[in-house]
Every structure is written in structure tokens, then in C-alpha cells.
Design a protein around this motif. Sequence first.
Motif, short mmCIF file in Angstrom:
data_model
loop_
_atom_site.label_atom_id
_atom_site.label_comp_id
_atom_site.label_asym_id
_atom_site.label_seq_id
_atom_site.Cartn_x
_atom_site.Cartn_y
_atom_site.Cartn_z
N LYS A 103 -27.30 -4.69 1.90
CA LYS A 103 -28.07 -3.54 2.37
C LYS A 103 -27.37 -2.88 3.54
CE LYS A 103 -32.55 -3.68 2.38
NZ LYS A 103 -33.97 -3.98 2.71
N LEU A 104 -27.21 -1.57 3.48
CA LEU A 104 -26.67 -0.79 4.60
C LEU A 104 -27.85 -0.36 5.45
CD1 LEU A 104 -23.99 2.02 4.41
CD2 LEU A 104 -26.11 2.38 5.68
N ARG A 143 -23.51 -5.21 -5.55
CA ARG A 143 -24.29 -3.97 -5.49
C ARG A 143 -24.70 -3.73 -4.05
NH1 ARG A 143 -26.02 -0.79 -9.29
NH2 ARG A 143 -27.87 0.51 -9.08
N MET A 144 -24.97 -2.45 -3.73
CA MET A 144 -25.36 -2.10 -2.36
C MET A 144 -26.54 -1.14 -2.41
SD MET A 144 -22.74 -1.09 0.64
CE MET A 144 -23.08 -1.64 2.30
N GLY A 172 -20.59 7.59 -3.09
CA GLY A 172 -20.88 7.01 -4.39
C GLY A 172 -22.27 6.47 -4.58
N PHE A 173 -23.13 6.62 -3.57
CA PHE A 173 -24.51 6.18 -3.73
C PHE A 173 -25.29 7.19 -4.58
CE2 PHE A 173 -23.32 3.81 0.03
CZ PHE A 173 -24.00 2.62 -0.11
N THR A 205 -34.65 5.57 -1.72
CA THR A 205 -33.79 4.41 -1.96
C THR A 205 -32.55 4.88 -2.70
OG1 THR A 205 -35.69 2.91 -2.07
CG2 THR A 205 -33.59 2.14 -3.03
N TRP A 206 -31.38 4.54 -2.15
CA TRP A 206 -30.10 4.89 -2.75
C TRP A 206 -29.36 3.60 -3.08
CZ3 TRP A 206 -27.65 10.05 -2.56
CH2 TRP A 206 -28.51 11.04 -2.09
N GLU A 207 -28.61 3.59 -4.18
CA GLU A 207 -27.86 2.40 -4.60
C GLU A 207 -26.50 2.79 -5.16
OE1 GLU A 207 -30.20 0.26 -7.43
OE2 GLU A 207 -31.68 -0.41 -5.95
N ARG A 208 -25.59 1.81 -5.16
CA ARG A 208 -24.31 1.98 -5.83
C ARG A 208 -23.76 0.60 -6.19
NH1 ARG A 208 -18.90 3.56 -3.43
NH2 ARG A 208 -18.35 2.04 -5.04
#
Length: 309
Positions: A230-231, A264-265, A284-285, A304-307
Motif C-alpha cells: 500500500k502506498l 500488486r500495489m 500506471g495505477f 481506490t487505485w491499483e496496479r
Amino acid sequence: MPIDGTDDAIAAVRAFNRFYTRKLGVLDQHLGKSPFSLSEARVLYELAQRDELAAKEIGNELGLDPGYLSRIVQSFDEKGLITRRPLPADRRQYQLSLTAKGRQAFTRLNLSSQNEVAAMLAQLSASDASRLTQAMATIESVLEQRRTQPAAFMLRSHRVGDMGWVISRQGAAYAADYSWDISYEALVAEICAQFIRNYDAAREHCWIAEVGGEPVGSVFLVKATDEIAKLRLLQVEKKARGLGVGRALVEQCIQGARERGYSRMTLWTQSILVAARGIYKSAGFKLVATEPHHSFGQDLIGETWERDL
């Protein structure tokens, strides 16, 4: 003459290099008890991180002789580890991708390397392991920022006193820019306190951006699950905006997550944070969920953003 040009400094750097390479075993003929040399392992790593890389790109980034790289690529091709296809713009150049067999080889190599480093760290106390990784991050940031980052700023690892700065500046900045109340400062304090209490150097990190020795930004990499990083708490001071600090912090966080074995992030942000959203998108999110909520004295839309990594 500056200290980095003195005989003593040169001798110290060379001595450390000899110690470091001997300690990690990279002078062995093969890396991590695998069939790959150090250079082959570096090429394999680059291919595993990014799809469809041009051979020339890998050579430039790793500083490999074109002839030597060509032999590595030929060997990988013969072993069925990669596919090669000519670049549309220049058919003399090849685009490389790992095959399923190649990804399996990388997974074995990566796991072996992680286990060897884990065994080395297991011999240290928690405080010594933290000192070691922070010192490594300092070396990397000092040397790397001159090559790839604007000279106006540098990134370093967190140290004593930084959490207080993060809490204070996050609270003040969001109050001034978005009228968020003190409950946001309380949330940041809770996140920082949890980070300090449960800090795992092998899985988490905090980077501080500095200009002239003064902190101007921060970002946190924390563990969500064994597979997901998690960022958190990306922030850049107004006086440092426009220098690329935010983008550098996010890119460093992504790279740090890759190096720590995450696949994954994810991150949580707000729709009104336009600049941050732009950085996440360019990194890239992808936006995967939204939810209205009332927090920090305001009506907000959480995102919520993911990549994948």
C-alpha cells in the motif's frame, strides 16, 4: 579539493565495494546457486519487471557491452526463456519478452535470492537490520540522484524526527489547501505511530525528499497483505512542486514494492487531489472503486487505485 576526490575517500569506497561484493557472493561464477551469471540474472530481472523491452534498452540501462548482451540474449533464446521479434521502427533491433519457462526461471532465481538475503538479515538484530537497510538507501539516494533525478532534490530513508515532520506538515497542508480539520492530523499520527511500532524493513519503507537538506516531501510503503503493498501519505510541499518530487517519490515506492516481492500495489486517495491523481495515473495505477464519505469535516469522494507490479 572536495572530499569525494581525496585518496582516503577513494580507498574507502573501493574497500567497501570489495567487502560488499564478497559478502553478497556476487563474485561467484553463478548467482544464488543458479545456472545464471550475475549479468544474466540482471537481464532476467529487467525482463521480468517490464514486458517487451528492446534489447538496446536493457544494454543501456545495465551498461552491458552490446556483444556480451547479444550472447546472453542468444543463450536465453536457445534455452526457450525468451521470445524475440523485430521492432517495427527498426527491424535490426529486437523486442524481448519472457516465455512461461523464462518466468519460472526468474521466480526460482528471485526466491533463492530472497532466501539468501533473509538468512543474512536473520543473523542481525532488528535495530541492526534497520540501520543496514537505511544506510543502503542513503548510499543509493546519494549516488542515484546525481544520475537520474534533478539536482535540486534527493530522496533518503526516514530517520528519527521525520514522523513528527510528516504529521505536522500533512495536517497543516491539508488544512490550508482543503480546509480539512484536525481529525486528519490525528489519522496521519495514527498511521505514523503504527508504522514505527510495527516497522518491518524487509517489507516496508518511508522515503523523504529533501532540497538543500530540508524535508519537502514524503511517501510510505506499507504491507497490506503478503502479496499487496500500500502506498500511503504522499505529500509534497508547495515550494518544491514542479521539480518532479511527487513523481520521483511514487516511482521509488513502486520500485521498492517490486524489490520487496509484492505482486500488486494499492492506494486510497480523494477525488479533489487532482495533482496526486495525475501522478498515480501516469505511474500506471488504475481507478478501481469510488465511495462518497464525510471525513475531516468535509464531504469527499474516496478513490481506490491499483496496479500490478
